[in-house]
Scaffold this motif. Structure first.
Motif, PDB file in Angstrom:
ATOM      1  N   GLN A  54      60.929  -1.207  10.080  1.00 37.03           N
ATOM      2  CA  GLN A  54      62.036  -0.313   9.755  1.00 37.03           C
ATOM      3  C   GLN A  54      62.589   0.346  11.024  1.00 37.03           C
ATOM      4  OE1 GLN A  54      61.109   2.422   6.473  1.00 37.03           O
ATOM      5  NE2 GLN A  54      59.585   0.922   5.804  1.00 37.03           N
ATOM      6  N   ALA A  55      61.698   0.773  11.912  1.00 40.19           N
ATOM      7  CA  ALA A  55      62.133   1.402  13.162  1.00 40.19           C
ATOM      8  C   ALA A  55      62.894   0.408  14.037  1.00 40.19           C
ATOM      9  CB  ALA A  55      60.927   1.969  13.911  1.00 40.19           C
ATOM     10  N   CYS A  56      62.426  -0.837  14.105  1.00 38.48           N
ATOM     11  CA  CYS A  56      63.119  -1.857  14.909  1.00 38.48           C
ATOM     12  C   CYS A  56      64.539  -2.087  14.417  1.00 38.48           C
ATOM     13  CB  CYS A  56      62.368  -3.180  14.850  1.00 38.48           C
ATOM     14  SG  CYS A  56      60.880  -3.243  15.818  1.00 38.48           S
ATOM     15  N   PHE A  57      64.685  -2.186  13.100  1.00 37.41           N
ATOM     16  CA  PHE A  57      65.980  -2.509  12.521  1.00 37.41           C
ATOM     17  C   PHE A  57      66.824  -1.275  12.204  1.00 37.41           C
ATOM     18  CE2 PHE A  57      63.769  -6.484  11.949  1.00 37.41           C
ATOM     19  CZ  PHE A  57      64.761  -7.423  12.166  1.00 37.41           C
ATOM     20  N   GLY A  58      66.233  -0.084  12.270  1.00 37.47           N
ATOM     21  CA  GLY A  58      66.980   1.144  12.045  1.00 37.47           C
ATOM     22  C   GLY A  58      67.337   1.425  10.601  1.00 37.47           C
ATOM     23  N   TYR A  59      66.598   0.854   9.685  1.00 41.69           N
ATOM     24  CA  TYR A  59      66.828   1.059   8.255  1.00 41.69           C
ATOM     25  C   TYR A  59      65.655   1.797   7.637  1.00 41.69           C
ATOM     26  CZ  TYR A  59      70.432  -2.656   8.081  1.00 41.69           C
ATOM     27  OH  TYR A  59      71.552  -3.428   8.256  1.00 41.69           O
ATOM     28  N   ALA A  60      65.913   2.594   6.618  1.00 39.07           N
ATOM     29  CA  ALA A  60      64.860   3.149   5.782  1.00 39.07           C
ATOM     30  C   ALA A  60      64.444   2.069   4.780  1.00 39.07           C
ATOM     31  CB  ALA A  60      65.374   4.384   5.033  1.00 39.07           C
ATOM     32  N   TRP A  61      63.295   2.275   4.155  1.00 38.08           N
ATOM     33  CA  TRP A  61      62.774   1.318   3.174  1.00 38.08           C
ATOM     34  C   TRP A  61      63.832   0.947   2.140  1.00 38.08           C
ATOM     35  CZ3 TRP A  61      58.530  -1.662   2.118  1.00 38.08           C
ATOM     36  CH2 TRP A  61      58.404  -2.122   0.821  1.00 38.08           C
ATOM     37  N   ASP A  62      64.433   1.943   1.529  1.00 37.78           N
ATOM     38  CA  ASP A  62      65.359   1.676   0.426  1.00 37.78           C
ATOM     39  C   ASP A  62      66.672   1.042   0.886  1.00 37.78           C
ATOM     40  OD1 ASP A  62      66.244   4.039   1.603  1.00 37.78           O
ATOM     41  OD2 ASP A  62      66.755   5.003  -0.278  1.00 37.78           O
ATOM     42  N   GLU A  63      66.946   1.038   2.181  1.00 42.09           N
ATOM     43  CA  GLU A  63      68.120   0.356   2.713  1.00 42.09           C
ATOM     44  C   GLU A  63      67.807  -1.100   3.059  1.00 42.09           C
ATOM     45  OE1 GLU A  63      70.528   3.706   5.184  1.00 42.09           O
ATOM     46  OE2 GLU A  63      68.586   3.093   6.016  1.00 42.09           O
ATOM     47  N   LEU A  64      66.598  -1.336   3.538  1.00 46.83           N
ATOM     48  CA  LEU A  64      66.229  -2.675   4.003  1.00 46.83           C
ATOM     49  C   LEU A  64      65.768  -3.563   2.852  1.00 46.83           C
ATOM     50  CD1 LEU A  64      66.083  -4.421   6.513  1.00 46.83           C
ATOM     51  CD2 LEU A  64      63.823  -3.515   6.973  1.00 46.83           C
ATOM     52  N   VAL A  65      64.973  -3.022   1.960  1.00 47.23           N
ATOM     53  CA  VAL A  65      64.487  -3.805   0.825  1.00 47.23           C
ATOM     54  C   VAL A  65      65.666  -4.078  -0.105  1.00 47.23           C
ATOM     55  CG1 VAL A  65      62.991  -3.735  -1.202  1.00 47.23           C
ATOM     56  CG2 VAL A  65      62.114  -3.034   1.021  1.00 47.23           C
ATOM     57  N   GLY A  66      65.860  -5.339  -0.411  1.00 45.58           N
ATOM     58  CA  GLY A  66      66.997  -5.769  -1.220  1.00 45.58           C
ATOM     59  C   GLY A  66      68.131  -6.342  -0.391  1.00 45.58           C
ATOM     60  N   LEU A  67      68.142  -6.087   0.916  1.00 44.57           N
ATOM     61  CA  LEU A  67      69.164  -6.610   1.813  1.00 44.57           C
ATOM     62  C   LEU A  67      68.937  -8.111   2.024  1.00 44.57           C
ATOM     63  CD1 LEU A  67      71.445  -5.496   3.806  1.00 44.57           C
ATOM     64  CD2 LEU A  67      69.665  -5.626   5.556  1.00 44.57           C
ATOM     65  N   PRO A  68      69.982  -8.938   1.966  1.00 42.76           N
ATOM     66  CA  PRO A  68      69.785 -10.352   2.286  1.00 42.76           C
ATOM     67  C   PRO A  68      69.219 -10.488   3.706  1.00 42.76           C
ATOM     68  CG  PRO A  68      71.918 -10.023   1.258  1.00 42.76           C
ATOM     69  CD  PRO A  68      71.357  -8.647   1.562  1.00 42.76           C
ATOM     70  N   SER A  69      68.149 -11.230   3.834  1.00 45.46           N
ATOM     71  CA  SER A  69      67.478 -11.311   5.139  1.00 45.46           C
ATOM     72  C   SER A  69      68.347 -11.982   6.188  1.00 45.46           C
ATOM     73  CB  SER A  69      66.126 -12.003   5.016  1.00 45.46           C
ATOM     74  OG  SER A  69      66.271 -13.330   4.576  1.00 45.46           O
ATOM     75  N   ARG A  70      69.324 -12.796   5.783  1.00 40.48           N
ATOM     76  CA  ARG A  70      70.221 -13.433   6.754  1.00 40.48           C
ATOM     77  C   ARG A  70      70.988 -12.398   7.563  1.00 40.48           C
ATOM     78  NH1 ARG A  70      75.039 -12.768   4.138  1.00 40.48           N
ATOM     79  NH2 ARG A  70      74.833 -12.832   1.877  1.00 40.48           N
ATOM     80  N   LEU A  71      71.161 -11.183   7.002  1.00 41.99           N
ATOM     81  CA  LEU A  71      71.918 -10.148   7.704  1.00 41.99           C
ATOM     82  C   LEU A  71      71.126  -9.516   8.850  1.00 41.99           C
ATOM     83  CD1 LEU A  71      73.726  -8.435   4.703  1.00 41.99           C
ATOM     84  CD2 LEU A  71      74.568 -10.243   6.228  1.00 41.99           C
ATOM     85  N   SER A  72      69.871  -9.930   9.024  1.00 40.15           N
ATOM     86  CA  SER A  72      69.092  -9.439  10.161  1.00 40.15           C
ATOM     87  C   SER A  72      69.501 -10.146  11.456  1.00 40.15           C
ATOM     88  CB  SER A  72      67.594  -9.613   9.915  1.00 40.15           C
ATOM     89  OG  SER A  72      67.247 -10.987   9.870  1.00 40.15           O
ATOM     90  N   ALA A  73      70.305 -11.194  11.324  1.00 40.35           N
ATOM     91  CA  ALA A  73      70.813 -11.921  12.491  1.00 40.35           C
ATOM     92  C   ALA A  73      72.337 -11.991  12.381  1.00 40.35           C
ATOM     93  CB  ALA A  73      70.233 -13.331  12.538  1.00 40.35           C
ATOM     94  N   GLU A  74      73.010 -11.974  13.526  1.00 38.69           N
ATOM     95  CA  GLU A  74      74.463 -12.119  13.520  1.00 38.69           C
ATOM     96  C   GLU A  74      74.826 -13.552  13.142  1.00 38.69           C
ATOM     97  OE1 GLU A  74      76.672  -9.302  16.467  1.00 38.69           O
ATOM     98  OE2 GLU A  74      75.152 -10.416  17.572  1.00 38.69           O
ATOM     99  N   ALA A  75      76.049 -13.729  12.688  1.00 39.73           N
ATOM    100  CA  ALA A  75      76.502 -15.039  12.217  1.00 39.73           C
ATOM    101  C   ALA A  75      76.200 -16.180  13.205  1.00 39.73           C
ATOM    102  CB  ALA A  75      77.976 -14.993  11.857  1.00 39.73           C
ATOM    103  N   PRO A  76      76.473 -16.044  14.510  1.00 43.54           N
ATOM    104  CA  PRO A  76      76.178 -17.166  15.416  1.00 43.54           C
ATOM    105  C   PRO A  76      74.684 -17.496  15.503  1.00 43.54           C
ATOM    106  CG  PRO A  76      77.672 -15.613  16.473  1.00 43.54           C
ATOM    107  CD  PRO A  76      77.187 -14.977  15.205  1.00 43.54           C
ATOM    108  N   GLU A  77      73.817 -16.540  15.205  1.00 41.76           N
ATOM    109  CA  GLU A  77      72.371 -16.747  15.295  1.00 41.76           C
ATOM    110  C   GLU A  77      71.786 -17.240  13.976  1.00 41.76           C
ATOM    111  OE1 GLU A  77      70.791 -16.404  18.223  1.00 41.76           O
ATOM    112  OE2 GLU A  77      72.688 -15.799  19.125  1.00 41.76           O
ATOM    113  N   ARG A  78      72.561 -17.226  12.914  1.00 40.22           N
ATOM    114  CA  ARG A  78      72.026 -17.547  11.587  1.00 40.22           C
ATOM    115  C   ARG A  78      71.624 -19.007  11.452  1.00 40.22           C
ATOM    116  NH1 ARG A  78      76.236 -13.785   8.304  1.00 40.22           N
ATOM    117  NH2 ARG A  78      75.388 -11.830   9.105  1.00 40.22           N
ATOM    118  N   ALA A  79      72.325 -19.914  12.123  1.00 36.78           N
ATOM    119  CA  ALA A  79      71.951 -21.332  12.043  1.00 36.78           C
ATOM    120  C   ALA A  79      70.570 -21.553  12.653  1.00 36.78           C
ATOM    121  CB  ALA A  79      72.998 -22.202  12.734  1.00 36.78           C
TER     122      ALA A  79
END
Length: 147
Positions: free
Chosen positions: A63-88
């Motif tokens: 959570q600290a690395c990504f800057g999200y609280a539990w309730d913000e990160l849980v449920g988020l599509p994991s693909r959004l942890s990378a920018e579009a060019p890095e998703r492939a």
């Protein structure tokens, strides 16, 4: 969504899958779900096995690395942890984990909630399985730095 942060069954799934796949423990022998969530000095995240996987777990270090609280990160599509060019590249990693069961030594660029980019280094990604049936994937890393 169920809160898995201190759930002993989910802890057993994470640690058991890791040990089966990698042949070594994820956590010290005396660690429990509370320790992994609140005190582990390394990040652990997990997503479900859906077509567009969503995070189901992120310990406090993650959570600290990504800057999200539990309730913000849980449920988020994991693909959004990378920018579009890095998703492939991220998708190739996830496909390899599905095929091989795990991957060691992964390095990838990630994005935090505030837009900050950071590198994760020497990550391990593994398949989560319950009674041999895949239920998602998890990742752990202890090294990260701003990009």
């Amino acid at each position: 969504m169920t809160d898995l942060s201190h759930d002993p069954d989910f802890f057993a799934l994470l640690t058991g899958s890791y040990a089966r796949r990698l042949g070594e423990p994820l956590v010290p022998a005396d660690a429990d779900a509370d320790w992994l969530y609140a005190a582990a000095p390394f990040a652990v995240l997990a997503h479900d096995g859906g077509a567009d996987p969503r995070f189901v777990y992120a310990n406090r270090t993650a959570q600290a690395c990504f800057g999200y609280a539990w309730d913000e990160l849980v449920g988020l599509p994991s693909r959004l942890s990378a920018e579009a060019p890095e998703r492939a590249e991220r998708q190739r990693l996830l496909d390899a984990v599905t095929r091989d069961g795990f991957s060691r030594g992964y390095r990838g660029l990630r994005i935090a909630k505030d837009g900050r980019r950071f590198w994760i280094d020497e990550a391990v990604v593994w398949q989560l399985d319950r009674d041999g049936a895949p239920v998602g994937q998890a990742a752990t890393f202890a090294q990260w730095r701003d990009a």
